[in-house]
Design a protein around this motif. Structure first.
Motif, PDB file in Angstrom:
ATOM      1  N   VAL A 509       3.091  10.939  -2.682  1.00 51.58           N
ATOM      2  CA  VAL A 509       1.673  10.567  -2.656  1.00 51.58           C
ATOM      3  C   VAL A 509       1.337   9.900  -1.325  1.00 51.58           C
ATOM      4  CG1 VAL A 509      -0.077   9.062  -3.673  1.00 51.58           C
ATOM      5  CG2 VAL A 509       1.464  10.370  -5.154  1.00 51.58           C
ATOM      6  N   ALA A 510       2.155   8.936  -0.929  1.00 50.94           N
ATOM      7  CA  ALA A 510       1.910   8.227   0.335  1.00 50.94           C
ATOM      8  C   ALA A 510       1.959   9.192   1.515  1.00 50.94           C
ATOM      9  CB  ALA A 510       2.930   7.110   0.507  1.00 50.94           C
ATOM     10  N   GLU A 511       2.928  10.099   1.515  1.00 52.68           N
ATOM     11  CA  GLU A 511       3.026  11.073   2.607  1.00 52.68           C
ATOM     12  C   GLU A 511       1.776  11.938   2.662  1.00 52.68           C
ATOM     13  OE1 GLU A 511       5.301  11.380   4.979  1.00 52.68           O
ATOM     14  OE2 GLU A 511       6.319   9.605   4.214  1.00 52.68           O
ATOM     15  N   SER A 512       1.271  12.370   1.503  1.00 56.87           N
ATOM     16  CA  SER A 512       0.061  13.193   1.475  1.00 56.87           C
ATOM     17  C   SER A 512      -1.148  12.404   1.979  1.00 56.87           C
ATOM     18  CB  SER A 512      -0.196  13.706   0.053  1.00 56.87           C
ATOM     19  OG  SER A 512       0.848  14.551  -0.375  1.00 56.87           O
ATOM     20  N   LEU A 513      -1.251  11.141   1.604  1.00 56.44           N
ATOM     21  CA  LEU A 513      -2.355  10.314   2.083  1.00 56.44           C
ATOM     22  C   LEU A 513      -2.313  10.175   3.603  1.00 56.44           C
ATOM     23  CD1 LEU A 513      -2.382   7.487  -0.631  1.00 56.44           C
ATOM     24  CD2 LEU A 513      -4.089   9.300  -0.325  1.00 56.44           C
ATOM     25  N   MET A 514      -1.122  10.005   4.145  1.00 60.53           N
ATOM     26  CA  MET A 514      -1.002   9.876   5.599  1.00 60.53           C
ATOM     27  C   MET A 514      -1.387  11.177   6.297  1.00 60.53           C
ATOM     28  SD  MET A 514      -0.186   6.772   6.212  1.00 60.53           S
ATOM     29  CE  MET A 514       0.289   6.882   7.918  1.00 60.53           C
ATOM     30  N   ARG A 515      -1.108  12.309   5.642  1.00 60.16           N
ATOM     31  CA  ARG A 515      -1.447  13.608   6.224  1.00 60.16           C
ATOM     32  C   ARG A 515      -2.901  13.996   5.933  1.00 60.16           C
ATOM     33  NH1 ARG A 515       0.672  17.776   4.156  1.00 60.16           N
ATOM     34  NH2 ARG A 515       1.526  16.881   2.262  1.00 60.16           N
ATOM     35  N   ALA A 544      -0.063   2.180 -10.274  1.00 59.64           N
ATOM     36  CA  ALA A 544      -1.484   1.843 -10.391  1.00 59.64           C
ATOM     37  C   ALA A 544      -2.099   1.555  -9.023  1.00 59.64           C
ATOM     38  CB  ALA A 544      -1.647   0.639 -11.307  1.00 59.64           C
ATOM     39  N   ALA A 545      -1.318   0.925  -8.141  1.00 63.23           N
ATOM     40  CA  ALA A 545      -1.828   0.573  -6.813  1.00 63.23           C
ATOM     41  C   ALA A 545      -2.126   1.805  -5.967  1.00 63.23           C
ATOM     42  CB  ALA A 545      -0.831  -0.329  -6.088  1.00 63.23           C
ATOM     43  N   LEU A 546      -1.462   2.930  -6.263  1.00 64.24           N
ATOM     44  CA  LEU A 546      -1.686   4.153  -5.496  1.00 64.24           C
ATOM     45  C   LEU A 546      -2.939   4.915  -5.937  1.00 64.24           C
ATOM     46  CD1 LEU A 546       1.911   5.645  -5.177  1.00 64.24           C
ATOM     47  CD2 LEU A 546       0.476   4.821  -3.313  1.00 64.24           C
ATOM     48  N   ARG A 547      -3.410   4.713  -7.135  1.00 64.77           N
ATOM     49  CA  ARG A 547      -4.451   5.579  -7.697  1.00 64.77           C
ATOM     50  C   ARG A 547      -5.833   5.419  -7.049  1.00 64.77           C
ATOM     51  NH1 ARG A 547      -2.436   8.481 -11.808  1.00 64.77           N
ATOM     52  NH2 ARG A 547      -0.714   7.624 -13.059  1.00 64.77           N
ATOM     53  N   PRO A 548      -6.274   4.228  -6.618  1.00 65.68           N
ATOM     54  CA  PRO A 548      -7.651   4.133  -6.110  1.00 65.68           C
ATOM     55  C   PRO A 548      -7.913   4.933  -4.837  1.00 65.68           C
ATOM     56  CG  PRO A 548      -6.834   1.967  -6.755  1.00 65.68           C
ATOM     57  CD  PRO A 548      -5.666   2.895  -6.785  1.00 65.68           C
ATOM     58  N   ASP A 584       5.020  -1.219  -0.185  1.00 70.84           N
ATOM     59  CA  ASP A 584       4.427  -0.075   0.503  1.00 70.84           C
ATOM     60  C   ASP A 584       3.341   0.572  -0.348  1.00 70.84           C
ATOM     61  OD1 ASP A 584       6.774   0.540  -1.091  1.00 70.84           O
ATOM     62  OD2 ASP A 584       6.531   2.627  -0.470  1.00 70.84           O
ATOM     63  N   ALA A 585       3.497   0.531  -1.678  1.00 71.35           N
ATOM     64  CA  ALA A 585       2.451   1.056  -2.570  1.00 71.35           C
ATOM     65  C   ALA A 585       1.295   0.073  -2.692  1.00 71.35           C
ATOM     66  CB  ALA A 585       3.045   1.354  -3.947  1.00 71.35           C
ATOM     67  N   VAL A 586       1.611  -1.219  -2.790  1.00 69.11           N
ATOM     68  CA  VAL A 586       0.557  -2.236  -2.918  1.00 69.11           C
ATOM     69  C   VAL A 586      -0.359  -2.221  -1.694  1.00 69.11           C
ATOM     70  CG1 VAL A 586       0.124  -4.727  -3.106  1.00 69.11           C
ATOM     71  CG2 VAL A 586       1.966  -3.671  -4.431  1.00 69.11           C
ATOM     72  N   ALA A 587       0.200  -1.895  -0.531  1.00 70.31           N
ATOM     73  CA  ALA A 587      -0.621  -1.839   0.684  1.00 70.31           C
ATOM     74  C   ALA A 587      -1.764  -0.836   0.540  1.00 70.31           C
ATOM     75  CB  ALA A 587       0.245  -1.474   1.891  1.00 70.31           C
ATOM     76  N   TRP A 588      -1.530   0.275  -0.177  1.00 74.88           N
ATOM     77  CA  TRP A 588      -2.596   1.260  -0.366  1.00 74.88           C
ATOM     78  C   TRP A 588      -3.739   0.688  -1.209  1.00 74.88           C
ATOM     79  CZ3 TRP A 588      -3.271   5.288   2.531  1.00 74.88           C
ATOM     80  CH2 TRP A 588      -2.166   5.880   3.169  1.00 74.88           C
ATOM     81  N   LEU A 589      -3.419  -0.157  -2.180  1.00 70.28           N
ATOM     82  CA  LEU A 589      -4.477  -0.811  -2.949  1.00 70.28           C
ATOM     83  C   LEU A 589      -5.307  -1.718  -2.043  1.00 70.28           C
ATOM     84  CD1 LEU A 589      -5.960  -1.745  -5.534  1.00 70.28           C
ATOM     85  CD2 LEU A 589      -4.131  -3.439  -5.832  1.00 70.28           C
ATOM     86  N   CYS A 590      -4.633  -2.476  -1.184  1.00 66.45           N
ATOM     87  CA  CYS A 590      -5.339  -3.389  -0.285  1.00 66.45           C
ATOM     88  C   CYS A 590      -6.320  -2.622   0.604  1.00 66.45           C
ATOM     89  CB  CYS A 590      -4.343  -4.148   0.582  1.00 66.45           C
ATOM     90  SG  CYS A 590      -3.177  -5.195  -0.337  1.00 66.45           S
ATOM     91  N   TRP A 591      -5.858  -1.541   1.187  1.00 64.58           N
ATOM     92  CA  TRP A 591      -6.722  -0.741   2.057  1.00 64.58           C
ATOM     93  C   TRP A 591      -7.862  -0.108   1.250  1.00 64.58           C
ATOM     94  CZ3 TRP A 591      -6.831   0.036   7.335  1.00 64.58           C
ATOM     95  CH2 TRP A 591      -5.792  -0.531   8.073  1.00 64.58           C
ATOM     96  N   ALA A 592      -7.571   0.337   0.029  1.00 64.61           N
ATOM     97  CA  ALA A 592      -8.624   0.929  -0.803  1.00 64.61           C
ATOM     98  C   ALA A 592      -9.713  -0.086  -1.107  1.00 64.61           C
ATOM     99  CB  ALA A 592      -8.029   1.472  -2.098  1.00 64.61           C
ATOM    100  N   GLU A 593      -9.333  -1.333  -1.361  1.00 66.35           N
ATOM    101  CA  GLU A 593     -10.321  -2.377  -1.625  1.00 66.35           C
ATOM    102  C   GLU A 593     -11.252  -2.547  -0.418  1.00 66.35           C
ATOM    103  OE1 GLU A 593     -10.727  -3.712  -4.468  1.00 66.35           O
ATOM    104  OE2 GLU A 593      -8.889  -4.422  -5.422  1.00 66.35           O
ATOM    105  N   THR A 594     -10.707  -2.511   0.777  1.00 66.18           N
ATOM    106  CA  THR A 594     -11.535  -2.616   1.974  1.00 66.18           C
ATOM    107  C   THR A 594     -12.462  -1.413   2.109  1.00 66.18           C
ATOM    108  OG1 THR A 594     -10.077  -4.059   3.253  1.00 66.18           O
ATOM    109  CG2 THR A 594     -11.425  -2.558   4.499  1.00 66.18           C
TER     110      THR A 594
END
Length: 945
Positions: A509-515, A544-548, A584-594
């Motif tokens: 999931v993270a790799e796809s988001l980066m791409r 859960a942190a990856l979903r938003p 590394d997954a929680v970071a995606w939640l933080c960025w999504a909130e922004t």
């Protein structure tokens, strides 16, 4: 000579003393401080200042190995001068005085042939010494004529008894001429006669204190990363000698002392009596702070003899008393020098004795491990067990130490079938500890070795190793290898829904988001349950942190906000030690909130994740989190905090040597500097970010190009800036940046085109902004209204209404700078509509908003608009009123050199400052002058002239 950092109060004391001496008043100055604190460098500055005032300046120093030589410090200072001027000096002395002086100064011996002949009638009661001192005092008077004399002596704690007695005589019977005597010494090592000089002379004592953290950073210079600079400062205690030595050690192999430092400290240690030296070496083996009983064990010396030797070491300032009857070295570098001074074989034995003693008394494994690893032998099961236990104890709070002890345990473990399972477990733990502590390549290599050794059927262990390996490949800028590894391991698994597959799918999931392949990311997430009984602690939170983010990127704003709410609840309920595994997954939640405009929540989760990353040493995640926090702070209009945060992110990224992390950091640095008004710096950061991204076509590449475009527009490079902005958004056909960035880009392009009088183009961008905006994200509605206000500049009444509504929405959405920009547009529009009072009020509010945010260029622009409306406004008041525009003398120096066209680096060289300090002064110049560029500084100062 190195530039002098700080020490302003000391230098002011020097100036007062020199001025008094030049006025004819005898002055005695003592410069006091611990070894390495900078006394010698300050005396060099005193030499320069006394020379500039026309005083005959003679300087010398006492030497530890020359304490048996009479008047050695004085000879070192004066003899060369007498070599050149001795004949004319001797003419003013009688025969007896000539002989006395010739026995002291080798330069005069040849001119007085009978100086060395013994006088059988010489007084043996001590009166003859007094006559020598009188002759020396007269010599001082003669040397002071006619211009005055500065006699400057360093390292007087090593002065021979004759020199100390003469100084005591001189201060009690001051010379008649214009004389300054300055001495420097270490108070803990100086004899009582030297310590009493200031009191006897009624002189001035200057204590040289450690550098402040800011001065330490200036001494290290901008090439030392801020985070490392802080660590170096803390380790050095602010001592400049130790600070520079520690900084140089970073470029040497291992922890070996630099040769210059080793030489200085070994001279000090070499003068110790043999018993004291052995105890110092034993203390170095025992630890940074130690109990005398441990030193006795290490040295194999009775406790009474140990205490006597420790007293001697304290008296010599090698050791200092600590709390509860314990001791410590004066500085860690002194300890290291003592450790290196001991024979290698003896050190092994000393560590072994301490390891056995600590094991017998039941000390914790973490206390034993330091000595065990330095004295153990291959296949020593007790040593292996101790190291592994110690490593597990510190795994979450000190992963680098954990990795070190695990490596040592693996080195000791035989490579046999019976130990395979244990070795596999240790390799797994080692790879994780290496990764979270920033040893990216080592972690990747360990994980690959683990995958090679693991049986094919051990899916859970293989999955964990593969996840770590893929994560490290990503940080090492090898995304294709990371993806291939993940897919290969997933293909090995009998069930794609197995618990062991979840961490691998999360990485996909993270790799796809980066791409920027959000559909692929969502497709993988759709195959993953929210939780399962067999999941590791924290895994449910990580999923859960990856979903938003994929929901937000796909335009499903209701899903994005709903999943963000659910993730928040789980993160709040998850303890830090479980969160640490999945940062590394929680970071995606933080960025999504922004991205969703939930800035308060974003800031809260960024700060918590940053704290966990710091505690666990996860540098590669920390860089990303700091960049995201800076982005959030920029949105909130807290630009000074954003700049401080993002500078740390850049420092961390440079230490990691990861292009991806560096681009994330530089992108946010570029945006922050663009809004603060530091356009040259913003352009440099943007250019470097684009180069580092190297056309990767991943999300960070597009964000870097977008930030560079923003900086170009802010700097007035409009045509090129527009082209770069449009290109970064793929001409808005298939944009690869997030919706918030798209919307902000449309609004900025509408502003630029409206400012150039191209209202049709401005309206096109405003319409596109409306298409980008989501009705589920009212926080961005203000930017759409602001874009429309730009497009309606020719209809000031309508533009003012839209801008006022934009200001209300942006204020409610906590977008500080954008709120001020909307007020600025509203004020300009109302002014054009003839509503002067309303316009003045709005522009006043905008001024205060920009000033609070630290947006210098926008504040200057707003002040200009207020002047057009007839307001009598000036730059912000300053406490410095002796120079134009309230500039301090140093700021005026910097500004003047800027006017001459000099670069920051050239200015730094001329003023003996660091580049970072020059940048700080220039930032203040911008603020006080109300300008945003170097050219504007020149125009402002020229206008005053």
């Amino acid at each position: 000579m190195n530039p002098l950092v700080g020490r302003e109060e000391v230098l002011r004391s020097f100036d007062r003393v020199v001025a008094a001496a030049c006025a004819g008043e005898f002055q005695f100055l003592a410069v006091v401080g611990e070894p390495g604190i900078g006394k010698t460098r300050l005396l060099a500055e005193l030499v320069r200042r006394t020379g500039q005032r026309g005083l005959t300046t003679l300087n010398g120093r006492a030497a530890e190995l020359e304490q048996i030589m009479p008047f050695s410090a004085l000879v070192d200072a004066v003899d060369d001068h007498l070599e050149a001027h001795g004949a004319e000096v001797l003419e003013r002395f009688g025969g007896a005085q000539r002989r006395r002086l010739a026995t002291i100064f080798p330069a005069l011996a040849a001119a007085v042939p009978d100086a060395g002949d013994p006088d059988e009638h010489a007084d043996r009661t001590g009166i003859d010494r007094l006559r020598s001192y009188r002759a020396l005092r007269q010599l001082v008077d003669e040397l002071a004529a006619p211009n005055g004399l500065a006699l400057i002596l360093d390292d007087v704690h090593w002065a021979d008894p004759s020199s100390a007695e003469f100084l005591d005589h001189l201060v009690r019977h001051p010379p008649r001429g214009r004389v300054l005597v300055a001495v420097a010494y270490r108070p803990m090592q100086a004899p009582h006669r030297v310590l009493g000089l200031v009191g006897a002379a009624g002189g001035r004592q200057v204590t040289v204190d450690p550098l402040t953290p800011e001065e330490g950073a200036e001494l290290l210079g901008p090439e030392v990363a801020r985070a490392r600079g802080r660590a170096l400062y803390e380790a050095s205690g602010g001592n400049p000698f130790y600070l520079e030595a520690l900084a140089r050690m970073n470029r040497l192999a291992g922890t070996e002392l630099p040769a210059s430092v080793r030489a200085v400290l070994r001279v000090e240690l070499g003068d110790l009596p043999p018993g004291s030296l052995r105890l110092a070496q034993a203390a170095a083996v025992a630890g940074d702070e130690f109990d005398p009983a441990l030193v006795a064990v290490a040295a194999e010396v009775p406790e009474t003899a140990t205490l006597n030797a420790l007293d001697d070491l304290v008296a010599r300032d090698i050791l200092r008393p600590a709390s509860s009857g314990r001791f410590r070295f004066r500085h860690p570098l002194v300890r290291q020098a003592a450790y290196e001074y001991a024979e290698a074989g003896w050190r092994v034995g000393a560590h072994a004795r301490l390891a056995d003693h600590l094991a017998k008394v039941g000390a914790p494994a973490t206390v034993q491990a330091h000595h065990v690893e330095r004295s153990c032998s291959f296949a020593d099961r007790r040593a292996i067990s101790t190291l592994v236990t110690a490593a597990k104890t510190v795994a979450t709070r000190a992963p680098e130490t954990c990795a070190h002890w695990l490596r040592k345990a693996l080195e000791l473990m035989p490579d046999e079938p019976e130990t395979l399972d244990e070795r596999l477990t240790l390799l797994m733990d080692l790879s994780r500890s290496q990764g979270v502590s920033g040893q990216l390549a080592e972690s990747r290599n360990t994980a690959r070795e683990l995958l090679r050794l693991l049986p094919a059927g051990q899916y859970a262990r293989r999955a964990r190793a593969a996840r770590i390996c893929a994560l490290m490949e990503r940080q090492l800028d090898r995304p294709h290898e990371a993806r291939a590894l993940l897919l290969d391991e997933l293909n090995r698994m009998p069930s794609p829904r197995a618990a062991a597959a979840i961490p691998l799918r999360m990485r996909l999931v993270a790799e796809s988001l980066m791409r920027v392949d959000y559909r692929a990311a969502q497709a993988v997430l759709d195959l993953m349950p929210d939780s399962d009984d067999g999941w590791e602690p924290g895994l449910e939170t990580a999923v859960a942190a990856l979903r938003p983010m994929p929901a937000y990127a796909g335009g499903r704003m209701a899903d994005a906000q709903r999943t963000a709410d659910a993730a928040e609840r789980l993160v709040d309920a998850t303890p830090d030690d479980h969160l640490a595994e999945w940062l590394d997954a929680v970071a995606w939640l933080c960025w999504a909130e922004t991205c969703l405009g939930r800035y308060s929540a974003a800031l809260r989760y960024f700060e918590r994740a940053i704290a966990v990353a710091r505690t666990t040493g996860q540098a590669y995640v920390l860089t990303n989190l700091l960049a995201g926090k800076a982005r959030t702070l920029v949105a909130l209009g807290r630009l000074p905090q954003a700049l401080e945060t993002v500078e740390e992110s850049v420092d961390c990224a440079r230490l990691l040597n990861s292009a991806q992390q560096l681009v994330f950091a530089l992108t946010q640095l570029c945006l922050t500097q663009a809004w603060t008004g530091d356009h040259e710096a913003a352009l440099r950061a943007g250019q470097e970010a684009v180069r580092a991204a190297a056309g990767s076509q991943e999300v960070w590449d597009h964000m870097a190009r977008n930030a560079h475009g923003v900086a170009m527009v802010a700097a007035g490079q409009l045509d090129d800036g527009i082209r770069v902005l449009v290109d970064s958004c793929a001409s808005f056909d298939d944009p690869r940046v997030d919706r918030a960035t798209l919307l902000a880009t449309c609004e900025l392009l509408a502003q630029v085109e409206a400012g150039r009088g191209r209202q049709v183009e401005a309206a096109r961008w405003a319409a596109l902004a409306a298409e980008v905006e989501s009705p589920k994200l009212p926080v961005f509605a203000g930017l759409v209204d602001l874009a429309r206000a730009h497009a309606l500049a020719e209809d000031p009444v309508a533009a003012a209404a839209l801008a006022e509504r934009a200001a209300e929405n942006l204020l409610a959405g906590q977008r500080g700078v954008d709120h001020g920009r909307a007020l600025l547009v509203a004020g300009i529009a109302n002014g054009a509509a003839g509503r002067a009072a309303t316009a003045r009020e709005q522009l006043q509010q905008a001024t205060e908003q920009f000033r609070d945010c630290g947006a210098r260029t926008l504040e200057a622009q707003t002040l200009q608009e207020r002047r057009r409306l007839g307001d009598r406004v000036s730059t912000p008041p300053s406490a410095d009123r002796d120079t134009p525009f309230g500039l301090s003398p140093r700021e005026l120096e910097v500004a003047t050199l800027v006017v001459q066209g000099l670069s920051n680096r050239t200015i730094a060289g001329q003023l003996f400052l660091s580049v970072r300090t020059v940048e700080t002064h220039l930032s203040r110049v911008f603020t006080k002058l109300g300008v945003g560029s170097r050219a504007a500084v020149a125009a402002k100062l020229a206008g005053r002239a």
